[in-house]
Design a protein around this motif. Structure first.
Motif, PDB file in Angstrom:
ATOM      1  N   GLY A  35      56.853  33.188 -62.662  1.00 14.12           N
ATOM      2  CA  GLY A  35      57.368  31.994 -61.995  1.00 14.12           C
ATOM      3  C   GLY A  35      56.794  30.716 -62.573  1.00 14.12           C
ATOM      4  N   TYR A  36      55.500  30.716 -62.814  1.00 14.25           N
ATOM      5  CA  TYR A  36      54.845  29.506 -63.290  1.00 14.25           C
ATOM      6  C   TYR A  36      55.209  29.163 -64.731  1.00 14.25           C
ATOM      7  CZ  TYR A  36      51.228  26.017 -64.000  1.00 14.25           C
ATOM      8  OH  TYR A  36      50.566  24.844 -64.269  1.00 14.25           O
ATOM      9  N   PHE A  37      55.240  30.182 -65.573  1.00  7.42           N
ATOM     10  CA  PHE A  37      55.418  29.919 -66.996  1.00  7.42           C
ATOM     11  C   PHE A  37      56.858  30.049 -67.493  1.00  7.42           C
ATOM     12  CE2 PHE A  37      50.879  31.065 -66.806  1.00  7.42           C
ATOM     13  CZ  PHE A  37      50.352  29.927 -67.384  1.00  7.42           C
ATOM     14  N   LEU A  38      57.703  30.838 -66.828  1.00  8.34           N
ATOM     15  CA  LEU A  38      59.014  31.145 -67.393  1.00  8.34           C
ATOM     16  C   LEU A  38      60.221  30.769 -66.523  1.00  8.34           C
ATOM     17  CD1 LEU A  38      58.190  34.714 -68.782  1.00  8.34           C
ATOM     18  CD2 LEU A  38      58.153  32.546 -70.025  1.00  8.34           C
ATOM     19  N   MET A  39      60.037  30.609 -65.210  1.00 11.39           N
ATOM     20  CA  MET A  39      61.180  30.483 -64.301  1.00 11.39           C
ATOM     21  C   MET A  39      62.073  29.287 -64.621  1.00 11.39           C
ATOM     22  SD  MET A  39      62.573  32.139 -61.808  1.00 11.39           S
ATOM     23  CE  MET A  39      61.245  33.156 -61.233  1.00 11.39           C
ATOM     24  N   VAL A  79      42.071  36.495 -60.667  1.00 12.97           N
ATOM     25  CA  VAL A  79      41.677  35.262 -59.972  1.00 12.97           C
ATOM     26  C   VAL A  79      42.646  34.130 -60.311  1.00 12.97           C
ATOM     27  CG1 VAL A  79      39.890  33.476 -59.811  1.00 12.97           C
ATOM     28  CG2 VAL A  79      39.251  35.895 -59.723  1.00 12.97           C
ATOM     29  N   VAL A  80      42.950  33.962 -61.587  1.00 11.91           N
ATOM     30  CA  VAL A  80      43.896  32.913 -61.992  1.00 11.91           C
ATOM     31  C   VAL A  80      45.262  33.169 -61.375  1.00 11.91           C
ATOM     32  CG1 VAL A  80      45.153  31.906 -63.955  1.00 11.91           C
ATOM     33  CG2 VAL A  80      42.686  32.271 -64.104  1.00 11.91           C
ATOM     34  N   GLY A  81      45.697  34.427 -61.339  1.00  6.85           N
ATOM     35  CA  GLY A  81      46.986  34.770 -60.738  1.00  6.85           C
ATOM     36  C   GLY A  81      47.068  34.335 -59.292  1.00  6.85           C
ATOM     37  N   PHE A  82      45.985  34.531 -58.531  1.00  6.39           N
ATOM     38  CA  PHE A  82      45.990  34.105 -57.132  1.00  6.39           C
ATOM     39  C   PHE A  82      45.891  32.589 -56.977  1.00  6.39           C
ATOM     40  CE2 PHE A  82      44.988  38.558 -55.938  1.00  6.39           C
ATOM     41  CZ  PHE A  82      46.005  38.709 -54.997  1.00  6.39           C
ATOM     42  N   LEU A  83      45.447  31.897 -58.014  1.00  8.68           N
ATOM     43  CA  LEU A  83      45.392  30.432 -57.973  1.00  8.68           C
ATOM     44  C   LEU A  83      46.734  29.795 -58.353  1.00  8.68           C
ATOM     45  CD1 LEU A  83      41.879  29.821 -59.543  1.00  8.68           C
ATOM     46  CD2 LEU A  83      42.512  29.717 -57.128  1.00  8.68           C
ATOM     47  N   LEU A  84      47.606  30.563 -59.005  1.00 11.82           N
ATOM     48  CA  LEU A  84      48.931  30.048 -59.358  1.00 11.82           C
ATOM     49  C   LEU A  84      49.767  29.898 -58.094  1.00 11.82           C
ATOM     50  CD1 LEU A  84      49.722  32.177 -62.531  1.00 11.82           C
ATOM     51  CD2 LEU A  84      49.138  29.750 -62.447  1.00 11.82           C
ATOM     52  N   PRO A  85      50.749  28.991 -58.094  1.00 14.53           N
ATOM     53  CA  PRO A  85      51.578  28.798 -56.903  1.00 14.53           C
ATOM     54  C   PRO A  85      52.304  30.082 -56.501  1.00 14.53           C
ATOM     55  CG  PRO A  85      52.009  27.080 -58.531  1.00 14.53           C
ATOM     56  CD  PRO A  85      51.119  28.093 -59.185  1.00 14.53           C
ATOM     57  N   GLN A  86      52.367  30.309 -55.207  1.00 10.55           N
ATOM     58  CA  GLN A  86      53.038  31.488 -54.650  1.00 10.55           C
ATOM     59  C   GLN A  86      54.556  31.307 -54.691  1.00 10.55           C
ATOM     60  OE1 GLN A  86      51.456  32.649 -50.832  1.00 10.55           O
ATOM     61  NE2 GLN A  86      53.387  33.559 -50.198  1.00 10.55           N
ATOM     62  N   THR A  87      55.006  30.066 -54.616  1.00  8.29           N
ATOM     63  CA  THR A  87      56.445  29.779 -54.604  1.00  8.29           C
ATOM     64  C   THR A  87      56.841  29.027 -55.858  1.00  8.29           C
ATOM     65  OG1 THR A  87      56.122  27.706 -53.411  1.00  8.29           O
ATOM     66  CG2 THR A  87      56.520  29.678 -52.075  1.00  8.29           C
ATOM     67  N   ARG A  88      58.136  29.106 -56.153  1.00  8.71           N
ATOM     68  CA  ARG A  88      58.669  28.379 -57.319  1.00  8.71           C
ATOM     69  C   ARG A  88      59.995  27.775 -56.933  1.00  8.71           C
ATOM     70  NH1 ARG A  88      57.667  25.199 -61.225  1.00  8.71           N
ATOM     71  NH2 ARG A  88      58.538  25.721 -63.231  1.00  8.71           N
ATOM     72  N   HIS A  89      60.200  26.529 -57.331  1.00  4.66           N
ATOM     73  CA  HIS A  89      61.441  25.800 -57.053  1.00  4.66           C
ATOM     74  C   HIS A  89      62.009  25.302 -58.380  1.00  4.66           C
ATOM     75  CE1 HIS A  89      64.227  23.091 -54.960  1.00  4.66           C
ATOM     76  NE2 HIS A  89      63.897  22.195 -55.867  1.00  4.66           N
ATOM     77  N   VAL A  90      63.288  25.568 -58.587  1.00  2.48           N
ATOM     78  CA  VAL A  90      64.000  25.068 -59.761  1.00  2.48           C
ATOM     79  C   VAL A  90      65.250  24.380 -59.242  1.00  2.48           C
ATOM     80  CG1 VAL A  90      65.209  25.703 -61.895  1.00  2.48           C
ATOM     81  CG2 VAL A  90      63.170  26.978 -61.196  1.00  2.48           C
ATOM     82  N   GLU A  91      65.594  23.233 -59.815  1.00  2.00           N
ATOM     83  CA  GLU A  91      66.847  22.593 -59.430  1.00  2.00           C
ATOM     84  C   GLU A  91      67.427  21.809 -60.592  1.00  2.00           C
ATOM     85  OE1 GLU A  91      66.413  18.344 -57.262  1.00  2.00           O
ATOM     86  OE2 GLU A  91      65.669  20.007 -56.066  1.00  2.00           O
ATOM     87  N   THR A 112      69.914  24.532 -56.343  1.00  2.00           N
ATOM     88  CA  THR A 112      68.495  24.851 -56.258  1.00  2.00           C
ATOM     89  C   THR A 112      68.259  26.357 -56.273  1.00  2.00           C
ATOM     90  OG1 THR A 112      68.391  24.974 -53.838  1.00  2.00           O
ATOM     91  CG2 THR A 112      68.109  22.789 -54.844  1.00  2.00           C
ATOM     92  N   PHE A 113      67.054  26.727 -56.640  1.00  2.37           N
ATOM     93  CA  PHE A 113      66.601  28.121 -56.630  1.00  2.37           C
ATOM     94  C   PHE A 113      65.173  28.119 -56.112  1.00  2.37           C
ATOM     95  CE2 PHE A 113      64.348  31.657 -58.633  1.00  2.37           C
ATOM     96  CZ  PHE A 113      65.186  32.728 -58.333  1.00  2.37           C
ATOM     97  N   ASP A 114      64.908  28.920 -55.076  1.00  2.00           N
ATOM     98  CA  ASP A 114      63.574  29.008 -54.496  1.00  2.00           C
ATOM     99  C   ASP A 114      63.193  30.470 -54.332  1.00  2.00           C
ATOM    100  OD1 ASP A 114      62.734  26.147 -53.635  1.00  2.00           O
ATOM    101  OD2 ASP A 114      64.827  26.329 -53.007  1.00  2.00           O
ATOM    102  N   VAL A 115      61.976  30.797 -54.744  1.00  2.00           N
ATOM    103  CA  VAL A 115      61.492  32.172 -54.614  1.00  2.00           C
ATOM    104  C   VAL A 115      60.035  32.143 -54.165  1.00  2.00           C
ATOM    105  CG1 VAL A 115      60.828  32.376 -57.050  1.00  2.00           C
ATOM    106  CG2 VAL A 115      61.386  34.438 -55.753  1.00  2.00           C
ATOM    107  N   ASP A 116      59.671  33.110 -53.332  1.00  2.00           N
ATOM    108  CA  ASP A 116      58.303  33.273 -52.866  1.00  2.00           C
ATOM    109  C   ASP A 116      57.794  34.607 -53.418  1.00  2.00           C
ATOM    110  OD1 ASP A 116      55.915  33.759 -51.495  1.00  2.00           O
ATOM    111  OD2 ASP A 116      56.669  32.910 -49.626  1.00  2.00           O
ATOM    112  N   PHE A 117      56.815  34.551 -54.296  1.00  2.00           N
ATOM    113  CA  PHE A 117      56.295  35.752 -54.941  1.00  2.00           C
ATOM    114  C   PHE A 117      55.237  36.470 -54.106  1.00  2.00           C
ATOM    115  CE2 PHE A 117      57.815  33.249 -58.572  1.00  2.00           C
ATOM    116  CZ  PHE A 117      58.685  34.170 -59.112  1.00  2.00           C
TER     117      PHE A 117
END
Length: 179
Positions: free
Chosen positions: A154-158, A20-32, A139-144
């Motif tokens: 993505g949320y904790f380490l990217m 449940v928590v995994g599905f609540l985390l953002p699906q995408t991640r942006h780093v710049e 920039t770096f963008d990924v959709d998990f």
């Protein structure tokens, strides 16, 4: 027997909570990351729009100087592709392909890593501060998607994994374009 029953219940509840928590985390991640260089947009654009220049300033080329690289397509612009293969886990294997080249403001790449070939995008955005000074944003963008492990990573380490490498690469790029 009661202990085993409660242990199984606790494990099941924890598994449900993690999902449940995994599905609540953002699906995408942006780093710049950004840097200001003492060079024209044209100079920076010509450097990042040619994948054969990439290893001149890439932080990953320093990690494994023995990695192999293959270049296909045009030498610059849309369609230029670089594939790499390294035995070192930090570098791995994949492809880097220019999918958009908007002179002198933007170069966008599609990246695919490892055997999964999950795509991500990376861009260099160039903003003129003055004629001889350019702000370079990488920039770096990924959709998990529904990849729960990817969302956790993505949320904790990217940002902590990609950000410092981008900072190092931008410093190297700065040295190259400033001569």
């Amino acid at each position: 027997m009661k202990f085993l029953k409660w242990l199984l219940i606790i494990i099941a509840v924890l598994a449900v909570v993690l999902v449940v928590v995994g599905f609540l985390l953002p699906q995408t991640r942006h780093v710049e990351r950004s840097i200001t260089v003492n060079a024209t947009k044209d100079t920076v654009f010509n450097q990042v729009n040619n994948l054969q220049n990439f290893n001149n300033w890439s932080p990953w080329a320093e990690i494994d100087p023995n990695a192999s690289y293959t270049y296909t397509g045009p030498s610059t612009g849309v369609g230029a592709t670089m594939a790499w293969d390294s035995q070192m886990q930090e570098v791995g294997s994949g492809t880097y392909k220019i999918i958009e080249s908007n002179y002198p403001n933007l170069v966008k790449f599609e990246m695919k890593f490892g055997q999964e070939q999950m795509p991500a995008e990376s861009s260099f955005i160039l903003d003129e501060i003055s004629y001889e000074e350019t702000r370079v944003t990488w920039t770096f963008d990924v959709d998990f998607g529904n990849d729960l492990m990817g969302r956790y990573v993505g949320y904790f380490l990217m940002d902590g994994a990609v950000g410092p490498q981008y900072e190092k690469g931008l410093q190297n790029l700065k040295q190259i374009v400033e001569g």
